[in-house]
Scaffold this motif. Sequence first.
Motif, short mmCIF file in Angstrom:
data_model
loop_
_atom_site.label_atom_id
_atom_site.label_comp_id
_atom_site.label_asym_id
_atom_site.label_seq_id
_atom_site.Cartn_x
_atom_site.Cartn_y
_atom_site.Cartn_z
N HIS A 232 0.86 -1.19 0.00
CA HIS A 232 0.00 0.00 0.00
C HIS A 232 0.89 1.23 0.00
O HIS A 232 2.02 1.18 0.52
N TYR A 233 0.41 2.31 -0.56
CA TYR A 233 1.26 3.50 -0.65
C TYR A 233 1.59 4.09 0.73
O TYR A 233 2.56 4.82 0.88
N LEU A 234 0.81 3.76 1.75
CA LEU A 234 1.08 4.21 3.11
C LEU A 234 1.67 3.10 3.98
O LEU A 234 1.72 3.24 5.20
N MET A 235 2.10 2.02 3.36
CA MET A 235 2.56 0.86 4.13
C MET A 235 3.80 1.17 4.97
O MET A 235 4.08 0.49 5.95
N GLY A 236 4.56 2.20 4.60
CA GLY A 236 5.78 2.50 5.33
C GLY A 236 5.57 3.35 6.57
O GLY A 236 6.47 3.43 7.40
N PHE A 237 4.39 3.96 6.70
CA PHE A 237 4.22 4.95 7.77
C PHE A 237 4.32 4.33 9.16
O PHE A 237 5.24 4.65 9.93
N LEU A 238 3.41 3.43 9.50
CA LEU A 238 3.41 2.87 10.85
C LEU A 238 4.61 1.96 11.10
O LEU A 238 5.27 2.08 12.14
N PRO A 239 4.94 1.01 10.18
CA PRO A 239 6.15 0.22 10.41
C PRO A 239 7.41 1.09 10.50
O PRO A 239 8.33 0.77 11.25
N GLY A 240 7.44 2.20 9.74
CA GLY A 240 8.60 3.08 9.82
C GLY A 240 8.74 3.73 11.18
O GLY A 240 9.85 3.82 11.72
N ILE A 241 7.63 4.17 11.74
CA ILE A 241 7.66 4.77 13.08
C ILE A 241 8.09 3.73 14.11
O ILE A 241 8.90 4.00 15.00
N LYS A 242 7.55 2.51 13.97
CA LYS A 242 7.91 1.46 14.93
C LYS A 242 9.38 1.06 14.78
O LYS A 242 10.06 0.78 15.77
N ALA A 243 9.87 1.04 13.54
CA ALA A 243 11.28 0.71 13.33
C ALA A 243 12.18 1.79 13.93
O ALA A 243 13.22 1.48 14.51
N PHE A 244 11.77 3.05 13.81
CA PHE A 244 12.53 4.12 14.45
C PHE A 244 12.51 3.94 15.97
O PHE A 244 13.54 4.10 16.64
N ALA A 245 11.33 3.59 16.50
CA ALA A 245 11.23 3.32 17.93
C ALA A 245 12.13 2.16 18.32
O ALA A 245 12.78 2.19 19.38
N ALA A 246 12.22 1.14 17.47
CA ALA A 246 13.08 0.00 17.75
C ALA A 246 14.55 0.41 17.76
O ALA A 246 15.33 -0.07 18.58
N ALA A 247 14.93 1.30 16.83
CA ALA A 247 16.31 1.78 16.78
C ALA A 247 16.65 2.54 18.06
O ALA A 247 17.75 2.36 18.63
N VAL A 248 15.74 3.37 18.53
CA VAL A 248 15.97 4.11 19.77
C VAL A 248 15.97 3.15 20.96
O VAL A 248 16.77 3.28 21.89
N LEU A 249 15.08 2.17 20.92
CA LEU A 249 14.98 1.20 22.00
C LEU A 249 16.28 0.43 22.17
O LEU A 249 16.77 0.23 23.29
#
Length: 309
Positions: A232-249
């Motif tokens: 989906h054209y918005l498929m990166g939004f939520l996984p991207g935020i979570k991946a950023f959270a994972a990087a910070v985590l």
Amino acid sequence: MCLTQHFWQFLVPGLTLGSLYALVAIGYTLVYGVLQLINFAHSEVFMSGGFAGLFVAQALVATGTTPHGASSVLYWLLGLVGGAVIGACVAFLLERVAYRPLRRRNAPKLVYLITAIGASLFLYNLAGKLFGRDRTNIPTLYQDSVVFTLFGAQVRVQQLVLIGTALVMMVVLDRVVSRTRLGAGIRAVAQDAQTASLMGVNINRVISQTFVIGGLLGGAAGFLFGSYLNVHYLMGFLPGIKAFAAAVLGGIGNIRGAMVGGLLLGVVESLSQSCLSSQWIDVVAFVVLVLVLMFRPTGILGQKLGRAA
């Protein structure tokens, strides 16, 4: 009680999603390590890999058919490589078009951040315009079935393929960064770019290579995620935020921290379904992040890329 009853049923799906979060998180942490920049457009690198894998799969597999044997392996690898290559190309263009001109002008960090957000908005709207705004399933590239049962939980072929592919890519990256000349250049720039330049390291080339590596992993993750759910054209939004959270985590700027953070976030998110409604999954993931940062602001591992290896 809810965790003990359903632990194994939710562990494998959690590891599956967590491994994909980890691949995307590595892209964030690599770029942050060498540029001190959060590349929020990396979520669209992830999205571009999903669409690339979709188009490759559609070109290879006839509607309503499922490949078997060697064809399944070949088509899967072609879809994975297609997603990775397009992800790398998009990441390379982002660095050249959006970020390198800012470096030449010694732009403030806030300008980088605004540029990253603008690039993200541009790319996902462009994808929506070009490819449509409906969710699309990637054609099935192999037979999915139950392989074995783990303490009452069924483990499927698709889950093993996704987890195994992600783990192999993460191990290869870890070896590249810690054992190769390219990795030495990345670590040197991450630790002290000015000194690295004086020692003969080509800073621009190392930064471009870092973007390409992150794009390869992000694009491959987009294909894997799309084959697991949809594109989906918005498929990166939520996984991207979570991946950023994972990087910070895990510790922003730490490759192994991104891996650990992604896996942990995926497992916690999945296990929360056994005690809470699925509507709370996204909330739980960020509550965990906030709690970790309250007690350990540098993340679980807390080292920078230049000293991670």
